[in-house]
Design an enzyme around this catalytic site. Structure first.
Site, short mmCIF file in Angstrom:
data_model
loop_
_atom_site.label_atom_id
_atom_site.label_comp_id
_atom_site.label_asym_id
_atom_site.label_seq_id
_atom_site.Cartn_x
_atom_site.Cartn_y
_atom_site.Cartn_z
N CYS A 118 0.83 -1.21 0.00
CA CYS A 118 0.00 0.00 0.00
C CYS A 118 0.86 1.26 0.00
O CYS A 118 0.65 2.16 -0.81
CB CYS A 118 -0.93 0.00 1.20
SG CYS A 118 -2.01 1.45 1.25
N CYS A 136 -1.61 1.60 -3.17
CA CYS A 136 -2.69 2.57 -3.12
C CYS A 136 -2.24 4.00 -2.83
O CYS A 136 -2.81 4.94 -3.38
CB CYS A 136 -3.76 2.13 -2.12
SG CYS A 136 -3.13 1.40 -0.60
N LYS A 151 -0.23 5.46 -5.92
CA LYS A 151 -1.17 5.45 -7.05
C LYS A 151 -2.20 6.57 -6.90
O LYS A 151 -2.53 7.25 -7.88
CB LYS A 151 -1.86 4.09 -7.13
CG LYS A 151 -2.82 3.95 -8.29
CD LYS A 151 -3.34 2.52 -8.38
CE LYS A 151 -4.01 2.09 -7.10
NZ LYS A 151 -4.48 0.70 -7.12
N TYR A 168 -9.32 -3.42 -11.04
CA TYR A 168 -9.22 -2.02 -10.62
C TYR A 168 -7.85 -1.43 -10.87
O TYR A 168 -7.72 -0.24 -11.22
CB TYR A 168 -9.64 -1.87 -9.16
CG TYR A 168 -8.64 -2.38 -8.14
CD1 TYR A 168 -7.71 -1.52 -7.56
CD2 TYR A 168 -8.62 -3.72 -7.75
CE1 TYR A 168 -6.79 -1.98 -6.63
CE2 TYR A 168 -7.72 -4.18 -6.83
CZ TYR A 168 -6.79 -3.32 -6.27
OH TYR A 168 -5.89 -3.78 -5.35
N GLU A 210 -7.40 1.93 -13.13
CA GLU A 210 -6.85 3.13 -12.51
C GLU A 210 -5.65 3.65 -13.29
O GLU A 210 -5.55 4.85 -13.58
CB GLU A 210 -6.49 2.85 -11.06
CG GLU A 210 -7.73 2.69 -10.19
CD GLU A 210 -7.45 2.23 -8.77
OE1 GLU A 210 -8.34 2.38 -7.92
OE2 GLU A 210 -6.33 1.71 -8.52
N HIS A 252 -27.65 20.79 0.35
CA HIS A 252 -27.75 21.34 -1.01
C HIS A 252 -26.90 22.60 -1.15
O HIS A 252 -26.84 23.41 -0.22
CB HIS A 252 -29.22 21.68 -1.30
CG HIS A 252 -29.45 22.23 -2.66
ND1 HIS A 252 -29.47 21.45 -3.78
CD2 HIS A 252 -29.64 23.52 -3.08
CE1 HIS A 252 -29.69 22.20 -4.84
NE2 HIS A 252 -29.80 23.47 -4.44
N GLU A 285 -26.24 14.79 -1.87
CA GLU A 285 -27.67 14.89 -1.58
C GLU A 285 -28.50 13.94 -2.44
O GLU A 285 -29.63 13.62 -2.09
CB GLU A 285 -28.15 16.33 -1.78
CG GLU A 285 -28.24 16.78 -3.22
CD GLU A 285 -28.80 18.20 -3.37
OE1 GLU A 285 -29.88 18.47 -2.78
OE2 GLU A 285 -28.15 19.02 -4.02
#
Length: 448
Positions: free
Chosen positions: A43, A48, A51, A178, A182, A437, A442
């Site tokens: 990682c 991760c 990356k 993934y 990516e 909002h 939302e």
């Protein structure tokens, strides 16, 4: 005096191993940890973290192209791959230092050598020294899987892509998971010509089909070329230094670089597990029980090497649970339900719980609520890209079974939604919540 040198010896200083080591030490155990490469594991060093930093760097290219619509005048633009690469790798160095300091501050001895299993309570270092421990924890992670075809030695994996001397003008990415998606998005945004080669017509198999279809449509609109039902037959390096790829068609494809991203296998080869009778699965993964114990009573394993869920936060939780169970007097297990995950593509997608297909197969009667909208941020973009949020609900109880989304900042939004699923909330709980909002989030409380 203990008959062992240590109460715990950890092999592998990645996220799971470091967490297990420091928590065990905080419970009073005498702990050592061995790492043959760099502290931090996949990682931090080659996964991760760097990356995601490349993702941020590549996203800036699009933001910069919208500057005039935001009212900013920008001069001549250029991109320097080496500058981004070196900054990212410099921060990896910083994080590695922090991991080392964490171990030091918890009185965990760090041994910068490869360690293998010599027996149920013995490890052997690369230097030949043997060490005994009452408990041994294996946390060596996984390693990129490389296919077998002529010329594969000319290809790279996700380990090497962070250190490229030059940005490839033309990049071929092999795989449909993934990691492939990516890096395809990163280099496409940075200006490389990107082709994704996948042996089937399905990508991102664990994600909701409708969300993946939207991502695929957007990726193609951004210029990523997909070649489905294709496999590399061979690769040759030409006299000009390019890579000539045979995909089994009449014309070979010329590219600068080939990234193999076809998955990761548990890194158990040569670990000496047979010396302690540790049982392995079909993929070479270490088989463990719910308390992370292997078939050898004194040896445990956590993280990607067990091939349960290959995610850093899961490895960390497993390592923590191991330490509490063995040294903290608090036996506990990990609940693997409702683990959120994301693909940091451009735009990113994220999901938690069952996909629509899984829910219909498992529960039968389900209701699907969705919102298909153009995020306000995308108004500044020439791409008419739309976000899509989905909520899958059990028709009888109203309980939410899954939430899936694609759009800007989807992973940031989904994390809180994952808490709602973990808590067993119903669609009514979302309907009763006032919207914030204007925001993309939302849409979750306005789904129809």
């Amino acid at each position: 005096m203990s008959q062992f040198d240590y109460d715990l010896f950890v092999i592998g200083a990645g996220s799971g191993g470091v967490r297990a080591a420091r928590i065990s030490a905080s419970h009073g155990a005498k702990v050592a940890i061995a790492e043959e490469y760099r502290v931090g594991g996949t990682c931090v060093i080659r996964g991760c973290v760097p990356k995601k930093m490349l993702v941020y760097g590549s996203m800036f290219a699009e933001e910069l192209s919208h500057a005039e619509k935001y009212g900013w005048s920008v001069g001549e633009k250029s991109f320097d791959w080496a500058a981004l690469r070196d900054f990212v790798n410099g921060d990896v160095d910083r994080l590695e230092g922090l991991y080392g300091k964490t171990l030091e501050s918890h009185d965990v001895e760090l041994i910068a050598e490869r360690a293998t299993i010599a027996g149920p309570n013995t490890v052997k270092l690369a230097s030949g020294r043997e060490i005994t421990a009452k408990h041994i924890l294996i946390a060596v992670g996984a390693w990129p899987a490389m296919p077998d075809f002529p010329g594969v030695e000319h290809c790279i994996s996700s380990n090497e892509i962070f250190h490229l001397e030059q940005q490839p003008k033309c990049l071929m990415v092999v795989g449909g998971g993934y990691i492939a998606m990516e890096f395809a998005g990163i280099f496409n945004a940075l200006g490389s010509e990107v082709t994704v080669v996948n042996r089937s017509d399905k990508i991102l198999r664990s994600y909701d089909d409708q969300i993946v279809e939207r991502m695929l449509h957007i990726a193609m609109g951004r210029g990523i070329n997909f070649r489905m039902h294709s496999e590399i037959k061979s690769v040759e390096r030409t006299a000009e230094g390019c890579l000539s790829v045979d995909l089994g068609e009449s014309n070979r494809v010329q590219v600068d670089q080939i990234l193999i991203a076809t998955g990761r296998n548990p890194k158990t080869d040569g670990l000496g597990l047979e010396n302690a009778g540790v049982q392995l699965g079909e993929k070479g993964e270490i088989i463990v029980d719910e308390y992370n114990r292997t078939s050898c009573e004194s040896i445990y394993a956590v993280g990607d090497v067990t091939d349960r869920v290959q995610l850093t936060p899961v490895a960390i939780r497993e390592g923590h649970a191991f330490a509490d169970s063995v040294f903290g007097g608090n036996p506990r297990t990990i609940d693997y339900d409702f683990i959120p995950s994301a693909v940091f593509s451009q735009p990113p997608l994220a999901g938690v719980g069952m996909t629509e297909k899984e829910a219909r197969r498992t529960h039968g009667n389900v209701r699907v609520y969705s919102s298909d909208f153009r995020p306000m941020k995308n108004i500044f973009s020439p791409h008419a890209e739309r976000g899509l949020y989905k909520m899958i609900v059990d028709d009888t109880s109203g309980k939410i079974l899954g939430i899936h989304m694609i759009g800007p900042e989807s992973p940031e939004i989904l994390q809180v939604a994952a808490v709602a699923l973990k808590a067993g909330l119903t669609k009514d709980a979302f309907d009763d919540t006032v919207a914030l909002h204007p925001s993309m989030a939302e849409e979750l409380v306005l789904l129809k």
